[in-house]
Every structure is written in C-alpha cells, then in structure tokens.
Design an enzyme around this catalytic site. Sequence first.
Site, mmCIF file in Angstrom:
data_model
loop_
_atom_site.group_PDB
_atom_site.id
_atom_site.type_symbol
_atom_site.label_atom_id
_atom_site.label_comp_id
_atom_site.label_asym_id
_atom_site.label_seq_id
_atom_site.Cartn_x
_atom_site.Cartn_y
_atom_site.Cartn_z
ATOM 1 C CB SER A 53 -0.888 0.025 1.243
ATOM 2 O OG SER A 53 -1.752 1.149 1.231
ATOM 3 N NE ARG A 302 -3.149 -7.408 -3.283
ATOM 4 C CZ ARG A 302 -4.317 -7.910 -3.656
ATOM 5 N NH1 ARG A 302 -4.782 -7.673 -4.872
ATOM 6 N NH2 ARG A 302 -5.025 -8.645 -2.834
ATOM 7 C CB THR A 338 -4.802 1.303 6.384
ATOM 8 O OG1 THR A 338 -3.920 1.036 5.292
ATOM 9 C CG2 THR A 338 -4.328 0.523 7.604
ATOM 10 C CB CYS A 494 0.346 -8.539 -16.744
ATOM 11 S SG CYS A 494 1.385 -9.386 -15.522
ATOM 12 C CB CYS A 517 1.890 -14.348 -10.681
ATOM 13 S SG CYS A 517 0.296 -13.707 -10.154
ATOM 14 C CB CYS A 520 -1.364 -7.220 -9.090
ATOM 15 S SG CYS A 520 -1.609 -7.478 -10.860
ATOM 16 C CB CYS A 523 -4.774 -11.238 -15.422
ATOM 17 S SG CYS A 523 -4.501 -12.254 -13.948
#
Length: 548
Positions: A53, A302, A338, A494, A517, A520, A523
Amino acid sequence: MREVMDFDVVIVGAGPSGLSAACRLMQLSKQENQQISVCVVEKGSEVGAHILSGAIIEPRAIDELFPDWRTLGAPLTTSVTEDRLLFLSDNKKSITLPQVAVPKPLHNQGNYIASLGNVCRWLAEQAEALGVEIFPGFAAAEVLYHEDGSVKGIATGDMGVSKDGQPNSQYMQGMELHAKFTLFGEGCRGHLGKELIHKFGLADESDAQHYGLGMKEIWDINPELHRPGLVVHGFGWPLDKNAGGGFFLYHTDNHQLVVGLIVDLNYSNTHLSPFDEFQRLKHHPQLAQYLKGGSRVSYGARAIAKGGLNALPVMSFAGGMLLGCNAGTLNVAKIKGTHTAMKSGMLCAETVFDLLNNDVTSGSTDAVFEAKFKQSWLYEELHSSRNFGPALHKYGTLAGGGFNYIDQNWFGGKLPLSLRDNIEDHACLLPSSESKPITYPKPDGILSFDKLTSVFLSNTNHEEDQPCHLSLLDHSVPSKHNIPIFDEPAARYCPAGVYEVVDNGGGNALQINAQNCLHCKTCDIKDPSQNIRWTVPEGGGGPSYPNM
C-alpha cells in the site's frame, strides 16, 4: 481424508482487516471472560509478505483498537508535515493547487506515512500476544459448506503437487479448518470472496465494482533531498483524458521515499501499459528532482477496489463475513483503505462475538452486522464519499474534480444525489482498431526500468513444478478473440510480464509465465473476455515484500 481442526473463528488473510478482527475478538473474550479460539491463515511466506500500500495511514481505527499503540511500538513514526497536490500538464510543466482548492478528504494533517506490511507484522505480534494462532504459508484454497449451504470453514491447498496434478515427493495434503464463523479478509478481488459474492448474491443490489492498479517503488535517495513527512499527490500527465488515476510520492524515514502510480482499470486504450506509464512518470521534473542520484530498492503492484459504498456488496452471509478490501471498503476520496479495513474487521469481530456470546453459531449475520455498520463512522465516511469515484468516471478528471470539490468542501459529502457507474472495467476496453497506438521510451536504467528487473526486486518466487494458478476458461479465446481484436492487452496490463504473445508455429498464442505473478489480480479484472481465472498458488509463493 484431510486432517480437520476446529475453531470458533477462522480468518482468511493476515492483512489489516483480518488481524484487526482477530485482535478485537480476543480483546472482547478477555473483557467478558469468555474462552474463544481464533485462527488466521495467510498465503504469504510470512505476515506482511504480500502486503502493499502507499501508505498514508489515518490512525482513527488503530486509536480505537490499541489506544496505547505508541507505547506498544506501532511502526507509525513519520507524521505528515507537508501536503501538496499537483497537476502535471505535460512532461515538463506542473501546477501546485492551493490547499483551499483541494477536496477536504485529501488533506493529510494528523496522518502517518508508513509501511503497511510492517504495520501488519506489528498487528500480528499483538494478535499472538492475545492468543490468536497465525499460520503463514498456508493458502486458503477452498470454501467448505454445510449441507444447508452455510459456510463451514476453509481448506488449505495441497503442497507438493506437480504440474500434471500428481503428488510428488514433497506432497503434503491440505487441512480443513472448521469454524462457527469464517471471516474472509483476502484483500482486493479475493478468489474465495469472489466465489462467495456470486454464491450468495451479495452484490445483486450493488453497483459494479471498480478497480485501480497501484504500482509502487521504494527508493534510497540523497539525504540532502530528503524531506521527512512530505506528501505529494498528483494527477494529469502521463495519463490522458481516456485514463484516470494519479501518482503519489511520500518521504518516509531513513532517507527513503516511496513513489507510485494508480491507473484506473476502466481505461479504454488497449495499447496502454500501466507499468510503462509509471516508468515514464518518474522522468517528470517534479519526481526526478528527488530520484536522481538515488537507487531503487523495491517494486510491487496490487489492484485496489475503489467503487466505494455504491459498489459495496452485502458483507455478511450464512456462516461468515467479508472484511476490508475483499468487500471494497476503501475510501477513494481519501485514497486510503487501511483505517476503513481495520474498522470493518473490528465491526465484524464485535458482531461475531455477540452471536457466539448468545450461543448463535450458525446462520446469517446480516441483521446484527447491518445495524452495527449503519451506526458506525465507517458507514458515515463511505456514504459521504460515495460520489467521488463515479464523478471522476462520468465527468473526467477536471470536471469530476470540480464536482468533488463542491460536494466535499461545500456540502460535506451530503449532496442529495448518488451518481452511478455500472459499466464494468473490462467492458470499457476498445478494440485495437479504435485505440491510438502508444510508443513508450526505452527504460534508461536510472529512473525507468523494465518489468523483469522490477519483478526481481519484489522477491517473487513460486515453486516451479506446480499447477498453474492462472487458468484460461477457454484456451481458444486468446488466439481467436483477444489477439486479433485487442492485440492481447494482457501483455500490457500485467505489471509483471506474466503474459506474452508468442509464435507457437501455428500462429500467435498467449504464453503464461506464472512464476512472475505478483498476485495483483489485474488479469482477473481487466481481461476483456473475462477468460482468466486467478486462484491461489501453493502456500508461501508469490512476492516477499520486506517493507511495502
């Protein structure tokens, strides 16, 4: 037969919502002198390994959960000292908006710049001290159901399964974790949450959920350029009118700063590459002035759920609840999730504890939770910001920003209307023939970099001999549809180079490099055919972020 363990409450995901729920449950059990068992399963190799984050953290929820968090050593040490909002008009110029022209939710006085991964590690320490059992490296792979359809618990994934689906010498069967209540805090677009939303029709009355892809880097910079507590947000270049989003640049401690770009996943140009937009963004003088002479030490990406209250599904169902970003509790007006995720976990914990205390161990939690939610500051905050995202989508960055300024600063988010945006992100993508080609500059290795070099800095690793966790529902779709019509956008959206278009001797085909990968979920969100299904790989795989 799989081994079975029984708990009062099982929590999936050691993020801020799941850990806050665990801590609150144990606090209540001690206050009421009730014995309850709480287990948290986490697919990352350790707590915090998959957490990414910005992050600017508003301390409201942590103040409630642990009023003495400063004494307990919570890693919130860099308070915001200066706040700037910039509009980048092109690759050289910028305008700094006066604070009076900034929507109130974007003001950060009283907030902290922090590593959310480290905050989660600290929360895990508090949870374990309270008696919570935490199992990192175990992926929740399957929801278990009672005969009446209510949730019974989860099963962790098998370990040591080869690509052909057969057990190998390292095989270890997954376990079943049964619970009176199971809480799902997997983060944005959790694959079990996605199943539960569909099975129980939790989003049937909600607007379409919307997402952004956030990419972040940590840099060591010249100490003379370091401004601890400086927060810079911005919008405009390099994104055009057909792609929303914005950047952030935060000066943390230890002569470090974090820089990132969030690209709304409702963009229309199939040739757009969010990763490459991020790389060229760093060459703008407003960012380059701090980065030049520095060194990049970490990278990650992310997806975030940014639909807000209008897109929020029902969070409770028979036998369990959705927490935090798995439901979509992020406040997009503040660009913060958060404190809202933590509060959602605390509300869910209070709901479940009340039911356990009254010997209610099955059935729906709807009525109890809905009452707590509607009476909380979480609902009030999400309600006041419900129009923020839809305004930007419907009216564009400038006109939408003007609407949001009026809504937030003049009316406090209480305008008597609710804007709607029900076009799903994947449906916004235009065919290649209708999209303007984009030529991205070659990375210079100083400020901008390629995908594979970046993935290396994320410490991403998956056991190579395992079934691919990225599956195509129809293997013919890429070659028959996505490649000829959309020039296969997966190769660009991606941020980790997982997808490549290759010549297989009989024409172009889609190759999946699952080893890269970052989890995130882009896709699963953006594929125009909705043909890609993301599921959890073997536990412990994926990125291993040190302090993202």
